[in-house]
Design a protein around this motif. Structure first.
Motif, PDB file in Angstrom:
ATOM      1  N   GLU A 462      19.138 -15.343   3.972  1.00 49.02           N
ATOM      2  CA  GLU A 462      17.987 -15.614   4.828  1.00 49.02           C
ATOM      3  C   GLU A 462      18.032 -17.046   5.362  1.00 49.02           C
ATOM      4  N   LYS A 463      18.384 -17.998   4.486  1.00 49.00           N
ATOM      5  CA  LYS A 463      18.483 -19.393   4.922  1.00 49.00           C
ATOM      6  C   LYS A 463      19.596 -19.564   5.950  1.00 49.00           C
ATOM      7  N   GLU A 464      20.717 -18.914   5.695  1.00 44.90           N
ATOM      8  CA  GLU A 464      21.859 -19.058   6.599  1.00 44.90           C
ATOM      9  C   GLU A 464      21.534 -18.516   7.983  1.00 44.90           C
ATOM     10  N   ALA A 465      20.851 -17.371   8.047  1.00 44.06           N
ATOM     11  CA  ALA A 465      20.486 -16.804   9.346  1.00 44.06           C
ATOM     12  C   ALA A 465      19.515 -17.720  10.089  1.00 44.06           C
ATOM     13  N   TYR A 466      18.564 -18.294   9.376  1.00 42.72           N
ATOM     14  CA  TYR A 466      17.586 -19.181  10.016  1.00 42.72           C
ATOM     15  C   TYR A 466      18.248 -20.457  10.520  1.00 42.72           C
TER      16      TYR A 466
END
Length: 743
Positions: A462-466
């Protein structure tokens, strides 16, 4: 006998020392150590008794008999000599008395008197001589028997002491003998068991290796896993040493959230990965060797080879589990430190006394974290971030920093706030921006789009996509510049008052028509700019002013002008902001897609980096260079950033450009390189820097491809100039001030 006895005692003492050393080497075996120490103490006592025996022998035999020989026998010999002399005199008197003629009465009487006296003396001396013989014989018997009796008593005492000593040791020796009998029985039994196991192993089939290795993250000694691995060389050739495999086979272990290895058992461990949270592990199937895997960290990679496929899988799983464990442990520790070091957000308000104090402190972590918003990760909000993106000017937690690295250095350049060395200009760059400033730019439409920002507890995916959407795709940047077009010649559709202001700014720029011919007014202004840049409070105020640019209600005239500048195309906005030393505005322009090497054809093909030089800001130049600015781009007159910095006497900028690889041999349209310009301007500091850079370049060329990256003295001097340019720029303006006074 006494001398030989003393040598015997000395040899016994050496033997005792050997037994004690053997006891120390057997310190892990209590039975052996205690027995050897007890035996050595007993034998040492016997040696001491033996030494006493020889001392008594020397006193009883040697001393007494030497006294008898030296004194009593000497007296006897003296008496014997006197007796022999008187005997000779008596013989002479008898001969003389016999030879006298009877008719010589006078001579007859004289010879008779001499003979009578001589006989009388002879009888006296003979009696004394016989007495001395009798006394000597009597004393000889007494002295010899007395000495031997004393010697025998000494022997009796010696053996009696030895008997008593060993009588006390007897029970212990008896018990020890019984233990040895039991040990012999146990050894025989163990031997039979080992022979049986050996026979069983020989009958076993090893065609398929069923070795199973397990790791333990909760091991009592802190070692998760350990064992031998082959390590590929980390030099430029990346070779495996086939002639000496022992040179590449190392004992690896995972402990204390680190991957370390040892060459030998007693060597200090060599750290391969400082923090397992910074690395990743992967299989390697594209090389010639089998069972290889690679541990990759931000600064280096390490290629390792296991002995089998199962061993490789076990090591990879152990590393992955250790990484996950390190994240959990460090997360708990960060929460505790956050509560301790940052109890409330009120203490980090802009302009507060504590913030100003931290800004002037020695720690890069403290100086950067005191900026508004930097006390938590820019992307997930985790407290106490220890990493930073130097081209964005933000602070990051360990996990987000790993994601930023995966984006590539053209998007984010990650550096540790605690492990890496920070140049002063980079620290000031971080203080000019900060998480609040960058988030207002890159997260302007997050709430409007209804996107949920990840938290510190969110999954890594989730962090990587954001983060990728935020910095690579720039989905959340407000696109308010899309309607503005830019003519092909580089002049933008700008309101007339701003165009006039731009031309007036260009006319006021301290660029001289001739090298070294700068006005005193411009020089003093440049000095003032650097003095202002040196003041930490000015940096703080600049950051506060930058933050206020994004507030909807701005009352200052400067804010309104900058708000108008947002209607410019991104390239021109970056160009203008570089001269005005406005890093937040520059960051916004880059977020809107500005080309960092944008060329303004209307102004001699100048670039934002050249404008930063003309504006006199070292931090602005550093920001552009970190974002990929070309340090060797030249304008229409053939002058690059290094030329302009040399003309203006900006020593700090010259030092920065030389460190970033600026071409110091490039000439302008007049055929002058930076060194000749500095010589004409009589700027000793810049001349020194340019000459040192030239010497260092020649040294590297002479050493070839394998030469060192630069002389240490050269690096130290450039480091000192960088420190002075950032912290005490007024010291670098002494030549300009003197020129101003002369004019």
């Amino acid at each position: 006998m006494i001398d030989t006895g003393k040598a015997f005692c000395a040899a016994n003492n050496q033997f005792m020392n050997g037994i004690r050393d053997l006891a120390q080497y057997s310190s892990k075996d209590v039975l052996v150590e205690n027995s050897l120490m007890k035996f050595s103490e007993t034998l040492q006592e016997m040696t001491n008794y033996h030494t006493i025996l020889f001392d008594q022998t020397q006193r009883s035999i040697k001393a007494q008999l030497q006294t008898f020989v030296k004194e009593d026998i000497r007296k006897f010999k003296d008496a014997k000599k006197q007796f022999e002399k008187v005997s000779e005199e008596k013989e002479n008197a008898l001969v003389k008395n016999a030879q006298v003629q009877r008719n010589k009465q006078h001579e007859v009487e004289e010879a008779t008197n001499i003979l009578t006296a001589t006989r009388k003396c002879f009888r006296h001396i003979a009696l004394d001589y016989v007495l001395q013989m009798n006394v000597l014989q009597s004393k000889r018997r007494s002295e010899i028997l007395k000495s031997m009796l004393s010697f025998m008593y000494a022997h009796l005492t010696f053996f009696h002491q030895g008997y008593d000593l060993f009588s006390e040791l007897g029970p212990y020796m008896k018990d020890l003998g019984a233990q040895l009998d039991r040990l012999a029985v146990d050894a025989a039994k163990e031997k039979r068991d080992m022979e049986q196991k050996h026979s069983t192993i020989q009958q076993k089939d090893f065609s398929s290796d069923d070795t199973k290795l397990e790791y333990n993250v909760d091991a009592a000694n802190g070692i998760v896993m350990e064992g031998y691995l082959f390590k590929r060389a980390s030099n430029a050739f990346k070779t495996w040493n086939r002639k000496k495999p022992d040179h590449i086979r190392r004992w690896f272990s995972i402990q204390n959230n680190q991957l370390v290895y040892q060459k030998k058992f007693k060597d200090n461990p060599t750290v391969v990965v400082e923090d397992l949270r910074l690395c990743t592990v992967k299989h390697c199937e594209d090389i010639e060797r089998r069972f290889c895997f690679e541990v990759v960290s931000p600064t280096k990679s390490c290629m390792l080879q296991a002995d089998s496929e199962k061993l490789r899988q076990a090591w990879i799983k152990a590393v992955q589990t250790s990484i996950a464990t390190a994240y959990r442990e460090k997360g708990d520790e960060s929460e505790k430190q956050e509560k301790k070091c940052f109890p409330s957000a009120g203490s980090l308000e802009p302009g507060s006394e504590s913030k100003e104090k931290l800004l002037k402190g020695e720690s890069a972590l403290q100086r950067v974290q005191c900026i508004a918003g930097n006390a938590s990760c820019c992307d997930c909000g985790l407290a106490d971030p220890r990493w930073a993106s130097i081209n964005l000017g933000i602070t990051l937690c360990i996990e987000c920093s790993g994601i930023h690295r995966s984006l590539g250095v053209h998007f984010s350049k990650v550096r540790s706030l605690t492990l890496d060395t920070w140049e002063p200009e980079l620290l000031k760059l971080m203080c000019e921006l900060g998480n609040d400033v960058i988030n207002r730019i890159y997260e302007a439409k997050v709430e409007k789009m209804g996107v949920k920002k990840p938290q510190s507890s969110s999954q890594r995916q989730e962090k990587e996509a954001y983060i990728r959407a935020k910095y690579v795709e720039r989905k959340f940047v407000a696109r308010h510049l899309a309607s503005v077009s830019l003519p092909e010649d580089g002049a933008s559709a700008v309101p007339q008052h701003q165009e006039e202001k731009r031309h007036s700014s260009s006319e006021r720029s301290p660029q001289a028509d001739k090298h070294g011919a700068t006005s005193p007014k411009v020089r003093s202004n440049d000095s003032g700019i650097q003095q202002s840049a040196d003041d930490s409070r000015e940096h703080l105020a600049s950051t506060i002013s930058a933050n206020s640019l994004y507030e909807p209600e701005g009352e200052k005239q400067e804010a309104s002008v900058l708000c108008d500048s947002k209607q410019l195309p991104p390239g021109l906005q970056l160009y203008r902001a570089a001269y005005k030393k406005n890093l937040p505005d520059m960051a916004e322009a880059l977020a809107h897609g500005a080309e960092v090497n944008w060329v303004n054809i209307a102004e001699n093909k100048s670039t934002p980096l050249i404008q930063a030089v003309l504006g006199g800001s070292l931090v602005t130049c550093e920001f552009l260079l970190q974002n990929g600015a070309n340090v060797n781009h030249r304008d229409v007159k053939g002058r690059g950033p290094l030329h302009h910095a040399t003309v203006l006497g900006h020593t700090g900028q010259v030092c920065l450009f030389l460190k970033r690889g600026a071409n110091q041999h490039a000439t302008d349209e007049e055929g002058k390189d930076p060194l000749s310009i500095a010589v004409e301007a009589a700027n000793a500091d810049i001349v020194t820097l340019l000459r040192l850079a030239k010497m260092n370049e020649e040294m590297r060329e002479s050493e070839g491809l394998c030469g060192q990256p630069g002389d240490e003295i050269y690096q130290d001097i450039f480091r000192d100039f960088s420190q002075m340019a950032s912290n005490n720029p007024e010291k670098l303006n002494r030549f300009q001030q003197s020129d101003s006074q002369k004019s």
